[in-house]
Design an enzyme around this catalytic site. Structure first.
Site, PDB file in Angstrom:
ATOM      1  N   ARG A   1     -34.532  -7.097 -42.918  1.00 58.08           N
ATOM      2  CA  ARG A   1     -34.131  -5.926 -42.507  1.00 58.08           C
ATOM      3  C   ARG A   1     -32.950  -5.421 -43.579  1.00 58.08           C
ATOM      4  O   ARG A   1     -32.049  -4.786 -43.009  1.00 58.08           O
ATOM      5  CB  ARG A   1     -33.561  -5.802 -41.336  1.00 58.08           C
ATOM      6  CG  ARG A   1     -34.405  -6.347 -40.002  1.00 58.08           C
ATOM      7  CD  ARG A   1     -35.662  -5.583 -39.876  1.00 58.08           C
ATOM      8  NE  ARG A   1     -36.694  -6.488 -38.823  1.00 58.08           N
ATOM      9  CZ  ARG A   1     -37.762  -6.202 -38.564  1.00 58.08           C
ATOM     10  NH1 ARG A   1     -38.429  -5.271 -39.359  1.00 58.08           N
ATOM     11  NH2 ARG A   1     -38.364  -6.812 -37.825  1.00 58.08           N
TER      12      ARG A   1
ATOM     13  N   ASN B   1     -32.283 -15.979 -38.472  1.00 59.79           N
ATOM     14  CA  ASN B   1     -33.487 -16.882 -38.623  1.00 59.79           C
ATOM     15  C   ASN B   1     -33.280 -17.908 -39.670  1.00 59.79           C
ATOM     16  O   ASN B   1     -33.880 -17.814 -40.651  1.00 59.79           O
ATOM     17  CB  ASN B   1     -34.628 -15.872 -38.800  1.00 59.79           C
ATOM     18  CG  ASN B   1     -34.989 -14.943 -37.611  1.00 59.79           C
ATOM     19  OD1 ASN B   1     -34.907 -15.477 -36.313  1.00 59.79           O
ATOM     20  ND2 ASN B   1     -35.323 -13.693 -38.023  1.00 59.79           N
TER      21      ASN B   1
ATOM     22  N   LYS C   1     -28.971 -18.307 -33.393  1.00 59.65           N
ATOM     23  CA  LYS C   1     -29.894 -17.790 -32.557  1.00 59.65           C
ATOM     24  C   LYS C   1     -30.967 -18.648 -32.079  1.00 59.65           C
ATOM     25  O   LYS C   1     -31.489 -19.490 -32.926  1.00 59.65           O
ATOM     26  CB  LYS C   1     -30.757 -16.727 -33.803  1.00 59.65           C
ATOM     27  CG  LYS C   1     -32.019 -16.001 -32.961  1.00 59.65           C
ATOM     28  CD  LYS C   1     -32.486 -15.148 -34.050  1.00 59.65           C
ATOM     29  CE  LYS C   1     -33.890 -14.480 -33.419  1.00 59.65           C
ATOM     30  NZ  LYS C   1     -34.409 -13.435 -34.425  1.00 59.65           N
TER      31      LYS C   1
ATOM     32  N   GLU D   1     -37.191 -15.026 -29.985  1.00 57.59           N
ATOM     33  CA  GLU D   1     -38.559 -14.549 -30.806  1.00 57.59           C
ATOM     34  C   GLU D   1     -38.968 -15.670 -31.781  1.00 57.59           C
ATOM     35  O   GLU D   1     -38.767 -15.691 -33.138  1.00 57.59           O
ATOM     36  CB  GLU D   1     -37.854 -13.552 -32.240  1.00 57.59           C
ATOM     37  CG  GLU D   1     -37.221 -12.211 -31.445  1.00 57.59           C
ATOM     38  CD  GLU D   1     -36.728 -11.294 -32.325  1.00 57.59           C
ATOM     39  OE1 GLU D   1     -36.081 -11.514 -33.474  1.00 57.59           O
ATOM     40  OE2 GLU D   1     -36.611 -10.117 -31.967  1.00 57.59           O
TER      41      GLU D   1
ATOM     42  N   ARG E   1     -25.660 -16.358 -30.003  1.00 55.50           N
ATOM     43  CA  ARG E   1     -26.049 -14.756 -29.706  1.00 55.50           C
ATOM     44  C   ARG E   1     -26.715 -14.683 -28.245  1.00 55.50           C
ATOM     45  O   ARG E   1     -27.443 -15.340 -27.924  1.00 55.50           O
ATOM     46  CB  ARG E   1     -27.037 -14.370 -30.666  1.00 55.50           C
ATOM     47  CG  ARG E   1     -26.368 -14.440 -32.101  1.00 55.50           C
ATOM     48  CD  ARG E   1     -27.343 -14.048 -33.315  1.00 55.50           C
ATOM     49  NE  ARG E   1     -27.592 -12.692 -33.432  1.00 55.50           N
ATOM     50  CZ  ARG E   1     -28.679 -12.052 -33.498  1.00 55.50           C
ATOM     51  NH1 ARG E   1     -29.815 -12.900 -33.390  1.00 55.50           N
ATOM     52  NH2 ARG E   1     -28.931 -10.945 -33.709  1.00 55.50           N
TER      53      ARG E   1
ATOM     54  N   ARG F   1     -37.403  -6.340 -20.401  1.00 54.33           N
ATOM     55  CA  ARG F   1     -36.482  -7.187 -21.472  1.00 54.33           C
ATOM     56  C   ARG F   1     -35.226  -6.924 -21.179  1.00 54.33           C
ATOM     57  O   ARG F   1     -34.367  -7.653 -21.862  1.00 54.33           O
ATOM     58  CB  ARG F   1     -37.040  -6.691 -22.796  1.00 54.33           C
ATOM     59  CG  ARG F   1     -36.383  -7.058 -24.020  1.00 54.33           C
ATOM     60  CD  ARG F   1     -37.275  -6.850 -25.436  1.00 54.33           C
ATOM     61  NE  ARG F   1     -36.243  -7.048 -26.455  1.00 54.33           N
ATOM     62  CZ  ARG F   1     -36.371  -6.808 -27.696  1.00 54.33           C
ATOM     63  NH1 ARG F   1     -37.860  -6.384 -27.960  1.00 54.33           N
ATOM     64  NH2 ARG F   1     -35.497  -6.753 -28.674  1.00 54.33           N
TER      65      ARG F   1
ATOM     66  N   ASP G   1     -32.232  -3.428 -28.477  1.00 51.17           N
ATOM     67  CA  ASP G   1     -32.271  -3.899 -30.005  1.00 51.17           C
ATOM     68  C   ASP G   1     -31.952  -2.621 -30.960  1.00 51.17           C
ATOM     69  O   ASP G   1     -32.822  -2.235 -31.513  1.00 51.17           O
ATOM     70  CB  ASP G   1     -33.622  -4.677 -30.270  1.00 51.17           C
ATOM     71  CG  ASP G   1     -33.640  -5.254 -31.691  1.00 51.17           C
ATOM     72  OD1 ASP G   1     -32.444  -5.518 -32.193  1.00 51.17           O
ATOM     73  OD2 ASP G   1     -34.591  -5.745 -32.165  1.00 51.17           O
TER      74      ASP G   1
ATOM     75  N   GLU H   1     -22.121  -6.952 -31.130  1.00 51.63           N
ATOM     76  CA  GLU H   1     -22.715  -7.242 -32.520  1.00 51.63           C
ATOM     77  C   GLU H   1     -23.287  -5.812 -32.629  1.00 51.63           C
ATOM     78  O   GLU H   1     -24.094  -5.036 -31.746  1.00 51.63           O
ATOM     79  CB  GLU H   1     -23.847  -8.125 -32.168  1.00 51.63           C
ATOM     80  CG  GLU H   1     -24.801  -8.231 -33.621  1.00 51.63           C
ATOM     81  CD  GLU H   1     -25.900  -9.168 -33.485  1.00 51.63           C
ATOM     82  OE1 GLU H   1     -25.661 -10.430 -32.949  1.00 51.63           O
ATOM     83  OE2 GLU H   1     -27.066  -8.861 -33.987  1.00 51.63           O
TER      84      GLU H   1
ATOM     85  N   GLU I   1     -31.959  -0.583 -39.553  1.00 50.85           N
ATOM     86  CA  GLU I   1     -33.053  -0.920 -39.168  1.00 50.85           C
ATOM     87  C   GLU I   1     -34.055   0.202 -38.289  1.00 50.85           C
ATOM     88  O   GLU I   1     -35.141   0.325 -38.764  1.00 50.85           O
ATOM     89  CB  GLU I   1     -32.839  -2.143 -38.425  1.00 50.85           C
ATOM     90  CG  GLU I   1     -34.461  -2.641 -37.749  1.00 50.85           C
ATOM     91  CD  GLU I   1     -34.289  -4.042 -36.953  1.00 50.85           C
ATOM     92  OE1 GLU I   1     -33.045  -4.782 -37.018  1.00 50.85           O
ATOM     93  OE2 GLU I   1     -35.519  -4.409 -36.605  1.00 50.85           O
TER      94      GLU I   1
ATOM     95  N   GLU J   1     -31.546  11.298 -33.622  1.00 48.08           N
ATOM     96  CA  GLU J   1     -31.975  11.105 -32.295  1.00 48.08           C
ATOM     97  C   GLU J   1     -32.736  12.201 -31.815  1.00 48.08           C
ATOM     98  O   GLU J   1     -33.823  12.127 -31.278  1.00 48.08           O
ATOM     99  CB  GLU J   1     -30.581  10.827 -31.341  1.00 48.08           C
ATOM    100  CG  GLU J   1     -31.178  10.728 -29.767  1.00 48.08           C
ATOM    101  CD  GLU J   1     -29.871  10.798 -28.893  1.00 48.08           C
ATOM    102  OE1 GLU J   1     -29.054  11.253 -29.394  1.00 48.08           O
ATOM    103  OE2 GLU J   1     -29.969   9.932 -28.000  1.00 48.08           O
TER     104      GLU J   1
ATOM    105  N   TRP K   1     -43.623  -7.347 -26.429  1.00 47.34           N
ATOM    106  CA  TRP K   1     -42.391  -7.206 -26.652  1.00 47.34           C
ATOM    107  C   TRP K   1     -41.341  -6.462 -25.792  1.00 47.34           C
ATOM    108  O   TRP K   1     -40.139  -6.574 -26.030  1.00 47.34           O
ATOM    109  CB  TRP K   1     -42.144  -6.596 -28.025  1.00 47.34           C
ATOM    110  CG  TRP K   1     -43.029  -7.762 -29.111  1.00 47.34           C
ATOM    111  CD1 TRP K   1     -44.430  -7.961 -29.424  1.00 47.34           C
ATOM    112  CD2 TRP K   1     -42.044  -8.493 -29.966  1.00 47.34           C
ATOM    113  NE1 TRP K   1     -44.364  -8.762 -30.448  1.00 47.34           N
ATOM    114  CE2 TRP K   1     -43.106  -9.380 -30.876  1.00 47.34           C
ATOM    115  CE3 TRP K   1     -41.055  -8.883 -30.330  1.00 47.34           C
ATOM    116  CZ2 TRP K   1     -42.888 -10.365 -31.679  1.00 47.34           C
ATOM    117  CZ3 TRP K   1     -40.636 -10.066 -30.980  1.00 47.34           C
ATOM    118  CH2 TRP K   1     -41.402 -10.546 -31.688  1.00 47.34           C
TER     119      TRP K   1
HETATM  120  C1  GCV Z   1     -33.057 -11.491 -37.567  1.00 45.39           C
HETATM  121  C2  GCV Z   1     -34.741  -7.522 -34.278  1.00 45.39           C
HETATM  122  C3  GCV Z   1     -35.089  -7.765 -35.692  1.00 45.39           C
HETATM  123  C4  GCV Z   1     -35.378  -8.992 -36.243  1.00 45.39           C
HETATM  124  C5  GCV Z   1     -33.995  -9.708 -35.977  1.00 45.39           C
HETATM  125  C6  GCV Z   1     -33.763  -9.793 -34.593  1.00 45.39           C
HETATM  126  C7  GCV Z   1     -32.251 -10.462 -34.241  1.00 45.39           C
HETATM  127  O1  GCV Z   1     -35.843  -8.251 -33.564  1.00 45.39           O
HETATM  128  O2  GCV Z   1     -36.316  -6.914 -35.745  1.00 45.39           O
HETATM  129  O3  GCV Z   1     -35.640  -8.791 -37.609  1.00 45.39           O
HETATM  130  O4  GCV Z   1     -34.015 -11.107 -36.832  1.00 45.39           O
HETATM  131  O5  GCV Z   1     -33.718  -8.579 -34.207  1.00 45.39           O
HETATM  132  O6  GCV Z   1     -31.276  -9.880 -34.031  1.00 45.39           O
HETATM  133  O7  GCV Z   1     -32.391 -11.731 -34.111  1.00 45.39           O
END
Ligand code: GCV
Length: 824
Positions: free
Chosen positions: A168, A210, A287, A291, A324, A341, A370, A392, A398, A516, A547
């Site tokens: 991202r 990640n 994290k 995901e 997180r 979710r 998100d 956060e 993104e 928006e 999702w």
């Molecule tokens: C780093 C969203 C983003 C992911 C990101 C995730 C997170 O899903 O699309 O790219 O992963 O958030 O914040 O962990």
């Protein structure tokens, strides 16, 4: 007035220190000292003094000399209270100066004027210096002042991968990594540290949440220590994202169960190893169970158990764990109307309140989903009353136009921070919760995902750095207003010319709301391609998958029912007073309606409009506003440097075109889904449009576009031959001046060439030159790649013959959607 028209690439961000040339502005700084005393020899202290000399020299001209002892002259004197007291026993210490706080005061001593910049510790001096320089750059009077940051944690996260890519990230490759290693040249890292420090930010997590399992290998840690060395002189502590399966994969244990003593011992040994290399290491970001990332759930353990193992290892070194709250199941059953979710953060963490070690902080995304263009605040903020929390935010855009659209996010963040959760039926705004004030927590603060890259100007769009600046300012003082923040940024970034300042302030101030409007109003979310790259429109991608970002649209109505009475019960996660506001249709604010409720399309909003008409109007209004950006910007021609002027202009023109893609895709989709026409007759009626597939083609073949709503009529044409293909049409427009817009698709890789000819004469040509974000690397014709080129002011007469010629290049078959001819 600042000098104009010098080429600038944006690399200095808001730290330009432009020379002040206007005599009246210079006059007020005439008596400033030319000597700077810095008794402290620490790298941070040294940087503070050098920065003051650098900034003042650059803005005011002449020499500024740094000394270790008091000269027999006027001087700036920098130091901590103890150092200052040694130098100047008569200086009155401020009663309490927190370690990162600063106090600016004046003292007359033996006939000399002394400007004292006191910092609780060296970092405070640095922040005091940046504050002082900001006053000069904004041409304000320097007045005695004292400030302290709102909270201890003011970090940025970078989602950089060891191979040099950035998840991202939209501004080039990593400043930290390349090819599996830390870069040899870390100059940009040190410059980044300086930018962060200048707005009071004090921590940087340098690798993707990640996290790559190689992160904690001994040789990688030695490399990472070089990054920490580059950031340290700016008071920025490095931290790392860690993968909880590291004990097993890196440590070769048979398990990573946090309750296994061997696992705890491994984390302790690894943490000790890190601190030997990086004595000021900040801590770990985690994290897990999210995901697809490994986590304690694999062993039936809670996030608290996992976080505490890390926390105990860090405690002797004063490090912290940012665990997180973004833990959710991305395999939800979309058939289940109670699945939600948005509930996940609260459901996973609420029962763990009070079970975390004191050096654990739960890092919570501001909304429960998100980073969508509009979300309510996460109910988890009010649920954790015995646990430290950090909010956060996301500077990297993104879901907000990926730095190809101007979207100034501070107004959105302000709404989140100012939301009063009414926990315990008393005032508990989110900002006070994360400061640790509301529930008397020892830690807390702010984190933002930033993702600067190697692009000269860090974030690609010249307007995007306002978000990093604004984030730092809010983390320091969340009570600052949007106007204060944007005005400061504009002055520092583009100078103090009143027209420049008022134009840019206005453009930025409303840009989030505009985005928006043309993406996802009424709390729908961004309506983007949710399981893809999160850029252009892709409405149905939200539905019918695990999702969980569903909008639950059908032919009758739209919105997620999250009520307690009939829905998922999400609203019940808020404290009662706030829950009551959201639960009732009578009090739920329009802008969150479809996040909280499912309603028919003809439901009437508080504004008096139906939902469906609001969706249409909002998209047309938003796109119309985006179309004003370029002409408003053009008024600044010559008042700012040409490099940033041209770059911004190109992006604004692109944004105007892409806002139309959004407008049309969403409006057409809702028209088809609801069957309710636009009361103003715009949707589905484009009298000025000539579809490419309806033109006389030579070499061009029609193709279906998916999703259908991202091309006019669901179709486009492509050229699959080596020589140019053409589209020809005979115009029957009344004589006059027109703008001709060509809607085409700009895909990677390849740079197709286009040319427009009128009655055989070329009138313009352009290349599909990839202004779209780098994430748009697929070869598809869709809402990400749809792009508009406009030629303005063409004289047309009835019978004119217009030819569009396209030359394919690489994988880019010079695709065309339509041509639109309008009066200027
Ligand atoms: C780093 C969203 C983003 C992911 C990101 C995730 C997170 O899903 O699309 O790219 O992963 O958030 O914040 O962990």
């Amino acid at each position: 007035m600042c000098g104009v028209a010098q080429a600038e690439n944006g690399a200095t961000g808001w730290l330009r220190y432009s020379r002040i040339t206007e005599p009246s502005a210079l006059q007020q700084y005439r008596l400033l000292p030319r000597r700077i005393v810095q008794s402290d020899t620490s790298p941070i202290g040294g940087n503070a003094a050098a920065e003051l000399a650098r900034g003042l020299r650059s803005m005011l001209g002449g020499q500024f000399q740094v000394d270790a002892t008091l000269p027999d002259a006027d001087a700036f004197v920098l130091g901590t209270p103890d150092e200052l007291h040694r130098l100047l026993p008569q200086w009155k210490r401020p009663s309490m100066l927190a370690p990162e706080a600063f106090a600016l005061s004046k003292l007359d001593e033996h006939g000399h004027h002394l400007w004292i910049v006191a910092g609780g510790r060296e970092k405070g001096e640095l922040y005091g210096v940046f504050h002082l320089l900001e006053q000069v750059a904004e041409q304000r009077e320097i007045v005695p002042n004292a400030e302290a940051p709102s909270a201890a944690i003011r970090w940025v996260n970078q989602w950089d991968n060891l191979d040099g890519s950035i998840e991202r990230g939209y501004a080039g490759r990593s400043i930290f990594f390349d090819g599996g290693h830390v870069r040899a040249d870390l100059t940009r890292v040190s410059e980044y540290g300086r930018l962060l420090a200048s707005v009071g930010l004090n921590g940087c997590t340098v690798n993707n949440v990640n996290s790559d399992l190689r992160t904690l290998q001994p040789e990688m840690l030695r490399e990472l220590a070089r990054i920490a060395d580059a950031l340290r002189p700016w008071g920025v502590r490095m931290s790392l994202s860690v993968d909880l399966s590291s004990p097993e994969v890196v440590g070769h244990l048979s398990t990573f169960d946090p309750l296994d003593p061997r696992v705890a011992a491994w984390w302790q040994q690894k943490t000790d190893e890190i601190y030997k290399l990086i004595p000021d290491f900040g801590g770990f970001v985690v994290k897990a169970d999210s995901e697809g990332r490994p986590g304690p759930s694999q062993y039936g353990r809670t996030p608290a158990v996992a976080a505490n193992v890390l926390a105990r290892a860090l405690k002797p070194h004063h490090g912290i764990v940012l665990y997180r709250g973004f833990v959710y199941n991305h395999h939800l059953d979309w058939h289940d109307l109670k699945a939600d979710r948005a509930r996940a953060g609260y459901d996973n963490f609420r029962a763990l309140d009070g079970k975390f070690e004191p050096n654990v902080v739960i890092q919570i995304k501001h909304g429960p989903i998100d980073f969508q263009v509009r979300e309510p605040v996460s109910p988890l903020f009010a649920a954790l009353r015995h646990t430290s929390q950090a909010i956060e935010l996301q500077v990297t855009q993104e879901y907000a136009g990926q730095q190809r659209h101007m979207v100034f996010l501070v107004p959105m963040w302000k709404i989140a921070l100012d939301t009063d959760m009414r926990a315990g039926n008393r005032s508990t705004p989110v900002k006070e919760i994360v400061e640790g004030k509301s529930f008397h927590q020892p830690l807390g603060g702010f984190v933002a995902v930033v993702n600067v890259g190697l692009d000269d100007d860090w974030l690609h769009h010249p307007m995007a750095m306002a978000n990093l600046y604004g984030y730092g300012k809010l983390a320091w003082n969340p009570n600052l207003t949007t106007d204060q923040i944007i005005d400061g940024w504009t002055r520092l970034t583009f100078g103090n010319n009143p027209l420049v300042v008022s134009t840019i302030d206005d453009l930025q101030r409303n840009s989030w709301h505009t985005y928006e409007q043309y993406t996802g109003p009424l709390g729908l979310g961004t309506l983007t391609d949710i399981i893809g790259i999160h850029y252009g429109p892709g409405i149905e991608s939200a539905e019918r998958n695990g999702w969980g970002q569903w909008i639950r649209a059908d032919h009758k109505g739209i919105g997620m029912d999250r009520t307690v009475a009939t829905g998922t019960g999400y609203i019940g996660q808020y404290p009662p007073e706030l829950a009551k506001v959201y639960e009732s249709l009578a009090t739920c604010p329009d802008e969150l309606l479809l996040f909280m409720h499912h309603v028919p399309y003809n439901y009437v909003l508080h504004s008096g409009k139906t939902v469906i008409q609001h969706v249409y109007d909002s998209h047309y209004d938003g796109a119309a506003t985006a179309a004003t950006y370029a002409p408003r910007w053009e008024k600044l021609h010559g008042l700012i440097d040409d490099e940033r002027y041209q770059r911004t202009l190109a992006l604004f023109e692109y944004q105007a075109g892409h806002a139309i893609v959004w407008r049309d895709a969403v409006s057409e989709w809702f028209l088809r889904m609801s069957g309710i026409p636009d009361a103003k007759g715009r949707v589905g009626h484009d009298p000025n449009r000539i579809e490419a597939e309806a033109m006389q083609g030579d070499g061009y073949t029609p193709v279906d576009v998916t999703p259908w709503e991202t091309a006019s009529g669901g179709k486009a044409v492509v050229c699959n031959r080596a020589v140019a293909c053409t589209l020809t049409t005979k115009l029957e427009k009344p004589e006059g001046i027109y703008n001709i817009a060509v809607q085409y698709f700009d895909i990677h890789p390849g740079t197709a060439q286009y040319e427009l000819l009128l009655n055989g004469k070329p009138i313009t040509h352009w290349a599909a030159n990839n202004i779209v974000p780098p994430a748009v690397s697929d070869k598809k014709l869709d809402g990400h790649t749809s792009t508009r080129f406009t030629v303005h002011g063409v004289w047309l007469a009835p019978g004119d013959r217009l030819v569009l010629s396209g030359v394919a290049n690489g994988a880019e078959p010079a695709p065309v959607d339509y041509i639109e001819i309008t009066r200027p």
